[in-house]
Design a protein around this motif. Sequence first.
Motif, PDB file in Angstrom:
ATOM      1  N   VAL A  76      32.946 -39.932 -16.330  1.00 51.78           N
ATOM      2  CA  VAL A  76      31.699 -39.857 -17.096  1.00 51.78           C
ATOM      3  C   VAL A  76      30.612 -39.279 -16.200  1.00 51.78           C
ATOM      4  CG1 VAL A  76      32.288 -41.763 -18.664  1.00 51.78           C
ATOM      5  CG2 VAL A  76      31.064 -42.254 -16.525  1.00 51.78           C
ATOM      6  N   GLU A  77      29.475 -38.929 -16.811  1.00 52.36           N
ATOM      7  CA  GLU A  77      28.391 -38.315 -16.043  1.00 52.36           C
ATOM      8  C   GLU A  77      27.649 -39.307 -15.159  1.00 52.36           C
ATOM      9  OE1 GLU A  77      25.688 -35.359 -17.756  1.00 52.36           O
ATOM     10  OE2 GLU A  77      27.099 -35.207 -19.425  1.00 52.36           O
ATOM     11  N   GLY A  78      27.281 -40.452 -15.692  1.00 53.60           N
ATOM     12  CA  GLY A  78      26.425 -41.333 -14.915  1.00 53.60           C
ATOM     13  C   GLY A  78      26.641 -42.803 -15.181  1.00 53.60           C
ATOM     14  N   LYS A  79      25.777 -43.608 -14.566  1.00 52.86           N
ATOM     15  CA  LYS A  79      25.890 -45.071 -14.616  1.00 52.86           C
ATOM     16  C   LYS A  79      25.741 -45.633 -16.024  1.00 52.86           C
ATOM     17  CE  LYS A  79      23.948 -45.603  -9.998  1.00 52.86           C
ATOM     18  NZ  LYS A  79      22.785 -46.037  -9.229  1.00 52.86           N
ATOM     19  N   ARG A  80      24.838 -45.070 -16.813  1.00 48.95           N
ATOM     20  CA  ARG A  80      24.640 -45.610 -18.172  1.00 48.95           C
ATOM     21  C   ARG A  80      25.841 -45.343 -19.068  1.00 48.95           C
ATOM     22  NH1 ARG A  80      18.498 -43.587 -18.684  1.00 48.95           N
ATOM     23  NH2 ARG A  80      19.549 -41.857 -17.693  1.00 48.95           N
ATOM     24  N   ASP A  81      26.504 -44.209 -18.854  1.00 48.03           N
ATOM     25  CA  ASP A  81      27.736 -43.920 -19.602  1.00 48.03           C
ATOM     26  C   ASP A  81      28.816 -44.934 -19.226  1.00 48.03           C
ATOM     27  OD1 ASP A  81      26.401 -41.664 -20.581  1.00 48.03           O
ATOM     28  OD2 ASP A  81      27.289 -40.343 -19.085  1.00 48.03           O
ATOM     29  N   GLY A 110      25.992 -36.848  -6.247  1.00 48.66           N
ATOM     30  CA  GLY A 110      25.410 -35.904  -5.313  1.00 48.66           C
ATOM     31  C   GLY A 110      26.450 -35.036  -4.620  1.00 48.66           C
ATOM     32  N   TRP A 111      27.716 -35.139  -4.999  1.00 45.06           N
ATOM     33  CA  TRP A 111      28.777 -34.314  -4.437  1.00 45.06           C
ATOM     34  C   TRP A 111      28.976 -33.092  -5.333  1.00 45.06           C
ATOM     35  CZ3 TRP A 111      33.261 -38.368  -3.732  1.00 45.06           C
ATOM     36  CH2 TRP A 111      32.891 -39.310  -2.764  1.00 45.06           C
ATOM     37  N   SER A 112      29.572 -32.048  -4.775  1.00 41.94           N
ATOM     38  CA  SER A 112      29.977 -30.916  -5.612  1.00 41.94           C
ATOM     39  C   SER A 112      31.122 -31.386  -6.512  1.00 41.94           C
ATOM     40  CB  SER A 112      30.438 -29.746  -4.751  1.00 41.94           C
ATOM     41  OG  SER A 112      31.685 -30.040  -4.143  1.00 41.94           O
ATOM     42  N   LEU A 113      31.286 -30.721  -7.633  1.00 38.98           N
ATOM     43  CA  LEU A 113      32.385 -31.107  -8.531  1.00 38.98           C
ATOM     44  C   LEU A 113      33.743 -30.919  -7.858  1.00 38.98           C
ATOM     45  CD1 LEU A 113      31.210 -29.738 -12.001  1.00 38.98           C
ATOM     46  CD2 LEU A 113      31.166 -32.089 -11.166  1.00 38.98           C
ATOM     47  N   GLU A 114      33.875 -29.862  -7.072  1.00 40.26           N
ATOM     48  CA  GLU A 114      35.144 -29.612  -6.378  1.00 40.26           C
ATOM     49  C   GLU A 114      35.466 -30.761  -5.424  1.00 40.26           C
ATOM     50  OE1 GLU A 114      32.662 -27.408  -6.685  1.00 40.26           O
ATOM     51  OE2 GLU A 114      33.549 -25.679  -7.703  1.00 40.26           O
ATOM     52  N   LYS A 115      34.461 -31.188  -4.660  1.00 34.73           N
ATOM     53  CA  LYS A 115      34.667 -32.289  -3.721  1.00 34.73           C
ATOM     54  C   LYS A 115      34.999 -33.579  -4.471  1.00 34.73           C
ATOM     55  CE  LYS A 115      32.500 -34.933  -0.017  1.00 34.73           C
ATOM     56  NZ  LYS A 115      31.339 -35.098   0.854  1.00 34.73           N
ATOM     57  N   HIS A 116      34.329 -33.798  -5.586  1.00 35.92           N
ATOM     58  CA  HIS A 116      34.571 -35.015  -6.353  1.00 35.92           C
ATOM     59  C   HIS A 116      35.987 -35.033  -6.933  1.00 35.92           C
ATOM     60  CE1 HIS A 116      32.732 -38.648  -7.977  1.00 35.92           C
ATOM     61  NE2 HIS A 116      33.605 -38.499  -8.950  1.00 35.92           N
ATOM     62  N   VAL A 117      36.433 -33.904  -7.466  1.00 36.67           N
ATOM     63  CA  VAL A 117      37.798 -33.823  -8.011  1.00 36.67           C
ATOM     64  C   VAL A 117      38.815 -34.046  -6.895  1.00 36.67           C
ATOM     65  CG1 VAL A 117      39.517 -32.288  -9.066  1.00 36.67           C
ATOM     66  CG2 VAL A 117      37.204 -32.414 -10.027  1.00 36.67           C
TER      67      VAL A 117
END
Length: 144
Positions: free
Chosen positions: A31-36, A55-62
């Motif tokens: 999900v996008e954020g804490k409220r989701d 605050g991470w890039s999407l590539e790093k997060h994946v």
Amino acid sequence: MSANKEKWLLRITKILSEYRDQNNSGMPILVEGKRDKKLLLDLGFNGPIESINRGWSLEKHVAYLLEKYDFQNKNLPLFSILMDWDRTGNILQKKLIQILTSMDKKGDELLRLELIRTLNGRTKTVEGIRFILEDLLELMPITS
């Protein structure tokens, strides 16, 4: 509750219940954020729910998620990806799918697509589903 309202609520309940079962069995939801994440927790999702807004890039997060979760069956989707269906959410959803595809991985978009179709403009965000939270909880009680 009117018959029309009940009909679309039942469709939302059905898809949310299916994904709650999958999540509670171990399938992560992005999900996008804490409220989701909070909304899903309030609906009884108690499996892994990952917020991409760190605050991470999407590539790093994946890459982090692929290391964190041990995926044995390569034919199944790795995650259910549930970004908002506003402009930013659409961009994030598309980018996440592209990243996973470039790594020969799959992401499941069915929950998001069904919510978009069934909610039909009533909200454009995951957290916006909160306006029917009480109705959903009546139709899909949380069992411990």
